[in-house]
Design a protein around this motif. Structure first.
Motif, PDB file in Angstrom:
ATOM      1  N   TRP A 149      -6.650  -9.032  -0.171  1.00 38.24           N
ATOM      2  CA  TRP A 149      -7.667  -9.295   0.855  1.00 38.24           C
ATOM      3  C   TRP A 149      -8.202  -7.947   1.348  1.00 38.24           C
ATOM      4  O   TRP A 149      -7.541  -7.237   2.089  1.00 38.24           O
ATOM      5  CB  TRP A 149      -6.976 -10.043   1.984  1.00 38.24           C
ATOM      6  CG  TRP A 149      -7.819 -10.410   3.141  1.00 38.24           C
ATOM      7  CD1 TRP A 149      -8.197  -9.599   4.160  1.00 38.24           C
ATOM      8  CD2 TRP A 149      -8.347 -11.689   3.422  1.00 38.24           C
ATOM      9  NE1 TRP A 149      -8.924 -10.297   5.057  1.00 38.24           N
ATOM     10  CE2 TRP A 149      -9.033 -11.574   4.635  1.00 38.24           C
ATOM     11  CE3 TRP A 149      -8.293 -12.918   2.779  1.00 38.24           C
ATOM     12  CZ2 TRP A 149      -9.668 -12.660   5.225  1.00 38.24           C
ATOM     13  CZ3 TRP A 149      -8.922 -13.987   3.367  1.00 38.24           C
ATOM     14  CH2 TRP A 149      -9.600 -13.850   4.569  1.00 38.24           C
ATOM     15  N   HIS A 153       0.820  -1.221   0.000  1.00 39.99           N
ATOM     16  CA  HIS A 153       0.000   0.000   0.000  1.00 39.99           C
ATOM     17  C   HIS A 153       0.853   1.271   0.000  1.00 39.99           C
ATOM     18  O   HIS A 153       0.319   2.365  -0.176  1.00 39.99           O
ATOM     19  CB  HIS A 153      -0.927  -0.007   1.215  1.00 39.99           C
ATOM     20  CG  HIS A 153      -0.213  -0.109   2.526  1.00 39.99           C
ATOM     21  ND1 HIS A 153       0.741  -1.060   2.785  1.00 39.99           N
ATOM     22  CD2 HIS A 153      -0.304   0.622   3.653  1.00 39.99           C
ATOM     23  CE1 HIS A 153       1.204  -0.902   4.003  1.00 39.99           C
ATOM     24  NE2 HIS A 153       0.590   0.107   4.564  1.00 39.99           N
ATOM     25  N   HIS A 168      -5.229  -0.899  -1.752  1.00 40.19           N
ATOM     26  CA  HIS A 168      -5.988  -0.326  -0.652  1.00 40.19           C
ATOM     27  C   HIS A 168      -5.553  -0.928   0.687  1.00 40.19           C
ATOM     28  O   HIS A 168      -5.525  -0.247   1.715  1.00 40.19           O
ATOM     29  CB  HIS A 168      -7.475  -0.597  -0.914  1.00 40.19           C
ATOM     30  CG  HIS A 168      -8.396  -0.049   0.105  1.00 40.19           C
ATOM     31  ND1 HIS A 168      -8.578   1.296   0.275  1.00 40.19           N
ATOM     32  CD2 HIS A 168      -9.193  -0.663   1.006  1.00 40.19           C
ATOM     33  CE1 HIS A 168      -9.465   1.486   1.240  1.00 40.19           C
ATOM     34  NE2 HIS A 168      -9.845   0.318   1.700  1.00 40.19           N
ATOM     35  N   GLU A 169      -5.287  -2.220   0.687  1.00 45.17           N
ATOM     36  CA  GLU A 169      -4.769  -2.921   1.865  1.00 45.17           C
ATOM     37  C   GLU A 169      -3.547  -3.705   1.415  1.00 45.17           C
ATOM     38  O   GLU A 169      -3.436  -4.052   0.247  1.00 45.17           O
ATOM     39  CB  GLU A 169      -5.803  -3.891   2.440  1.00 45.17           C
ATOM     40  CG  GLU A 169      -7.160  -3.280   2.769  1.00 45.17           C
ATOM     41  CD  GLU A 169      -7.159  -2.487   4.061  1.00 45.17           C
ATOM     42  OE1 GLU A 169      -6.067  -2.141   4.553  1.00 45.17           O
ATOM     43  OE2 GLU A 169      -8.241  -2.186   4.570  1.00 45.17           O
ATOM     44  N   PRO A 170      -2.632  -4.018   2.306  1.00 46.27           N
ATOM     45  CA  PRO A 170      -1.406  -4.707   1.873  1.00 46.27           C
ATOM     46  C   PRO A 170      -1.496  -6.231   1.909  1.00 46.27           C
ATOM     47  O   PRO A 170      -0.523  -6.906   1.620  1.00 46.27           O
ATOM     48  CB  PRO A 170      -0.394  -4.236   2.918  1.00 46.27           C
ATOM     49  CG  PRO A 170      -1.198  -4.045   4.152  1.00 46.27           C
ATOM     50  CD  PRO A 170      -2.562  -3.601   3.711  1.00 46.27           C
ATOM     51  N   TRP A 171      -2.655  -6.763   2.271  1.00 46.25           N
ATOM     52  CA  TRP A 171      -2.756  -8.188   2.551  1.00 46.25           C
ATOM     53  C   TRP A 171      -3.046  -8.944   1.267  1.00 46.25           C
ATOM     54  O   TRP A 171      -4.195  -9.000   0.814  1.00 46.25           O
ATOM     55  CB  TRP A 171      -3.836  -8.430   3.602  1.00 46.25           C
ATOM     56  CG  TRP A 171      -3.649  -7.538   4.786  1.00 46.25           C
ATOM     57  CD1 TRP A 171      -2.492  -7.345   5.487  1.00 46.25           C
ATOM     58  CD2 TRP A 171      -4.618  -6.685   5.387  1.00 46.25           C
ATOM     59  NE1 TRP A 171      -2.696  -6.443   6.499  1.00 46.25           N
ATOM     60  CE2 TRP A 171      -3.988  -6.018   6.466  1.00 46.25           C
ATOM     61  CE3 TRP A 171      -5.974  -6.437   5.149  1.00 46.25           C
ATOM     62  CZ2 TRP A 171      -4.665  -5.117   7.277  1.00 46.25           C
ATOM     63  CZ3 TRP A 171      -6.627  -5.540   5.954  1.00 46.25           C
ATOM     64  CH2 TRP A 171      -5.973  -4.888   6.998  1.00 46.25           C
TER      65      TRP A 171
END
Lengths: 370, 513
Positions: free
Chosen positions: A193, A168, A174-177
């Motif tokens: 995710w 991110h 938007h999210e790093p997952w």
């Protein structure tokens, strides 16, 4: 004459349902599984849970399990490789082959492993540029190994020996997952995710985001308006079609158009879809209720009944009700975590064993598949 | 009367109610639910109106479902005198309950929809979406319930994932740990002959990126039966994703991130009410009760800050009062001159803060010095002493949401406070209390089902209600504790708690709906 007629009637009555299936599914434009062959601990598989399965270019079958990497020997038994052989963690979640070298790249719960010429090498968060040790998905695009991890996606250039991290901080993510990554011609798609799908063009260095337009996970406002959800559990691409699994349904993206499916409003048997394998223009989808195969129009669902029996549902376009049949065999378990399909057979990694899907020799289906 | 199809599992006798699996059932009738609620009283919180309100709240939608069913009178149930009195509801309470009930009925949901949020605040509430999620709970359809216990089991290991040991989160984590430890100490002291002892497998998060995922793997490698934790939203998300692969149940006791349970992972229960519930309460408080029309949001520039106020911004917009200003600060900022000017220029009558209490206290004081006269509102963390110390006189009149009144005098809470003070020489806070409740719940799950992760999952994911020291919990289709929360106002140097929205103490079984 009477005897002949009676014999014919008797023969028709005792003929197994699968034999009818050979003639009746000719209109389905992808291979149909006629029966399943199941493999478990008696075959040398060290654990109930099989996370992933793939066949390498030399024809060998590899599986990633809860307790090690396994290869199927010519005698049908599985040989195991574990941490004692250099595997970075016993739990193998993803396998991809570099067809040019025959190397295997393995995503494990503690690092990325390379299996090369019989030797296992570990790449971890502290020993390499891997963003995080939990590697959910692996893809090979050109010279680069892509690893989707719990905290960003890592790209390892095998020729230069250099790592890049995408998260991110340096992308539109938007999210790093990250959960999955797949090559798509010149592009790379990263399944995030909570962040939907990221399209990356490595040559241009650009990123584009595909998100669920509803911006609320409590509902899907209208179908076919984008990814069904931002919680991407797996992505796969082939022949210009991107497929997305989520725990909220299933999506297809081709030529700028999205199609989405959810349970009870489509043939998709469960929203909890966790893996997709594309074969030609059809997707083989693993869910917590078995396997579904679709080209976006036809659907064939392989389910497991309450008594463990195999069930097949064939949904044809325009038909109000699916055709339902009982199979002579069933998937090893309905909780399907990984799939491999080629022109000759299908393999399914399940939470309780490995299954081989034997295709029906239906000329129409095989011809259409080719 | 048609009976409901929910199969009750073991009731360990402390208020837990289970449905396993949650299946759509034929609902109980309105009258029977009202009767049930009337005989069960309001229990430890002594919230007098709660019984009737909650019966109404949950029963109204049932009336629609129940229509058409023949009903036989239920045998009279002996009334248990618990010393509580149900008082008549106010017209506002009835109106609110009816609005919520209508919202549930419209969704055809087995559980309260959208965290018990009033219909007017739910997005797209005037149209029927193509598809709704969390109207029932996602089951786990994988194998494992018949698997034997791990070999050579010498203890029942439960993981505890704590925040990194520094900063305000580290301090909160230490308080959580005390509550968790106390619960396990009690369980081990009370174990019967032949029962294995519990063992906490403790790990602290680390600054290493995504460390929580690695720790979750370590939990699985050491065969924990379940785990508790943590506070930080990022870390909890990361751990939860690994949990899905590792199939180990997580009870979260302190992460308020509303998006945590939106991931549809059937391996998590959250006993800690989340920021979304606070946002509902705050939106109603700011706009309806205080009549504010020009609202500014001043929040930490971080993921918790973003998702923390996300629902508040949406809710006040739906109430017709979009924020007039939305500005950020970095944790630890010393200079916020531009933000102060922006807030001043907005001419706001309310400011909602989100951040660590010392930051917010410092900024509140700076706002007052700059002549900003708006009312101040905030989230639960401002209850911590650091806010009052940093804000000084600027704290006066600040209104916050809080999970319950920590000065309340019901028996479970008083006993817990006494035990905790005796054990640690200090008063417990919400982190210790929810840590204790979460640990007790995990213990209960293990005791009820044995050392099998899948059966523990089924037990915990099947819970509809639970009575803890923090109060009565109601779990929705996302496994969130959606119990309504309280508010407090800082006056004359201390927090004054206001009566909470009535709490469902009446054991209405949600799964009957």
């Amino acid at each position: 004459m009477k005897t002949t007629l009676a014999s014919l009637i008797a023969m028709l009555l005792v003929t197994p349902p699968a034999m009818f299936a050979l003639d009746a599914v000719g209109d389905v434009p992808f291979p149909i599984v006629e029966r399943f062959e199941n493999f478990g601990k008696e075959s040398g598989i060290p654990a109930n849970k099989v996370h992933c399965v793939t066949k390498t270019s030399d024809g060998r079958l590899w599986i990633g399990t809860w307790d090690g990497l396994c290869v199927r020997e010519p005698n049908g038994q599985f040989r195991r490789y574990g941490p004692e052989h250099g595997l970075s963690h016993k739990m193998v979640l993803a396998i991809v082959e570099d067809p040019r070298t025959g190397d295997l790249w393995l995503g494990t719960m503690r690092g990325l492993s390379r299996f090369s010429a019989g030797k296992l090498t570990a790449f971890t968060q502290t020993s390499s540029g891997l963003p995080n040790n939990v590697v959910y998905g692996v893809a090979l695009v050109g010279d680069t190994v892509w690893a989707a991890t719990a905290a960003g996606t890592g790209a390892f250039n095998t020729k230069a020996g250099e790592w890049k991290i995408y998260d991110h901080n340096n992308t539109v993510m938007h999210e790093p997952w990250c959960y999955t990554v797949t090559g798509a011609g010149d592009l790379v798609y990263i399944g995030v995710w909570g962040g939907g799908i990221i399209e990356h063009d490595p040559k241009r260095g650009t990123f584009k985001e595909y998100r669920d337009p509803d911006k609320d996970f409590h509902f899907d406002l209208v179908p076919d308006d984008g990814p069904i959800n931002d919680i991407t559990s797996w992505l796969a691409w082939e022949d210009g079609i991107l497929w997305q699994t989520t725990y909220f349904g299933f999506s297809r993206y081709a030529k700028g158009q999205w199609q989405t499916w959810v349970e009870t409003r489509s043939p998709l048997p469960s929203n909890f879809t966790q893996f997709v394998w594309p074969h030609k223009r059809a997707a083989w989808v693993g869910s917590d209720r078995g396997v579904s195969v679709t080209d976006g129009k036809f659907w064939v669902n392989y389910l497991v009944g309450d008594k463990g029996e195999g069930l097949v549902e064939i949904h044809r376009p325009g038909a109000t009700q699916p055709e339902k049949r009982t199979m002579s065999t069933a998937l090893a378990n309905q909780f399907v975590l990984g799939i491999y399909v080629d022109d000759t057979e299908a393999w399914f990694a399940t939470s309780k064993g490995l299954s081989r899907g034997v295709f029906a020799k239906t000329k129409t289906a095989v011809a259409a598949a080719k | 009367m048609k009976t409901n199809s929910t199969s009750q599992l073991q009731d360990p006798g402390n208020g837990a109610r289970l449905s396993q699996p949650p299946q759509r059932s034929e609902p109980a009738s309105l009258s029977i639910l009202l009767r049930r609620s009337a005989v069960r009283g309001c229990g430890a919180w002594n919230s007098r109106a709660s019984g009737r309100l909650c019966a109404l709240l949950f029963a109204l939608p049932l009336a629609a479902f129940a229509a058409g069913y023949d009903e036989k009178p239920e045998p009279p149930t002996p009334k248990k005198d618990d010393g509580c009195v149900n008082e008549p509801l106010t017209p506002e309470q009835i109106q609110g309950a009816q609005a919520r009930a209508r919202a549930y009925a419209a969704t055809n949901s087995l559980y309260p929809y959208y965290a018990n949020t009033p219909e007017e605040l739910v997005p797209f509430s005037k149209i029927e979406p193509f598809y709704r999620y969390w109207t029932s709970r996602l089951p786990f359809r994988g194998p494992g319930k018949d698997y034997p216990p791990p070999p050579n089991l010498k203890s029942l290991k439960i993981g505890l994932l704590s925040p990194a040991p520094y900063g305000p989160e580290g301090a909160r984590g230490r308080r959580t740990k005390k509550g968790v430890e106390m619960a396990f100490e009690e369980a081990n002291a009370a174990r019967r002959p032949g029962e294995l002892p519990f063992e906490i497998f403790y790990r602290e998060d680390a600054p290493q990126w995504g460390s929580a995922a690695n720790i979750t793997v370590e939990f699985a490698d050491n065969e924990v039966l379940g785990f508790l934790g943590t506070i930080d939203g990022d870390a909890t998300h990361v751990a939860l994703r690994a949990t899905l692969k590792l199939e180990t149940y997580m009870i979260n006791t302190s992460d308020p991130d509303p998006t945590l349970t939106e991931t549809q992972i059937p391996w998590l229960t959250r006993v800690f009410p989340d920021d979304r519930q606070q946002c509902v309460r705050l939106a109603e408080l700011v706009v309806k009760q205080h009549g504010c029309q020009r609202i500014a949001v001043f929040r930490e520039s971080s993921r918790p800050g973003r998702v923390g106020v996300m629902h508040f911004v949406n809710y006040i917009r739906r109430l017709g009062v979009p924020p007039v200003q939305h500005v950020f600060f970095k944790p630890g900022d010393k200079s916020i001159g531009p933000q102060v000017e922006a807030i001043k220029a907005a001419d706001c009558d309310a400011v909602l803060f989100y951040g660590q209490p010392d930051d917010v206290g410092r900024f509140a004081a700076e706002f007052r010095r700059a002549g900003i006269k708006a009312k101040f509102f905030g989230f639960d963390r401002l209850k911590e002493d650091a806010f009052g110390k940093a804000a000084g006189a600027a704290a006066e009149g600040t209104t916050i949401c809080y999970f319950f009144n920590p000065d309340r005098a019901d028996q479970p809470w008083v006993e817990f406070v006494e035990k905790f003070q005796k054990r640690y020489g200090e008063k417990p806070d919400i982190y210790a209390a929810y840590g204790y409740d979460g640990a007790k719940l995990m213990i209960q799950g293990v005791r009820a089902t044995g050392p099998n992760r899948y059966r523990i999952r089924d037990y915990l994911a099947g819970l509809d209600e639970y009575d803890g020291v923090t109060g009565h919990m109601i779990f929705d289709g996302r496994w969130d504790n959606i119990v309504p929360i309280a508010t407090a106002q800082f006056r004359e140097g201390k927090w004054h708690f206001e009566a909470t929205t009535p709490v469902a103490r009446d054991k209405v079984k949600l799964s009957q709906r």
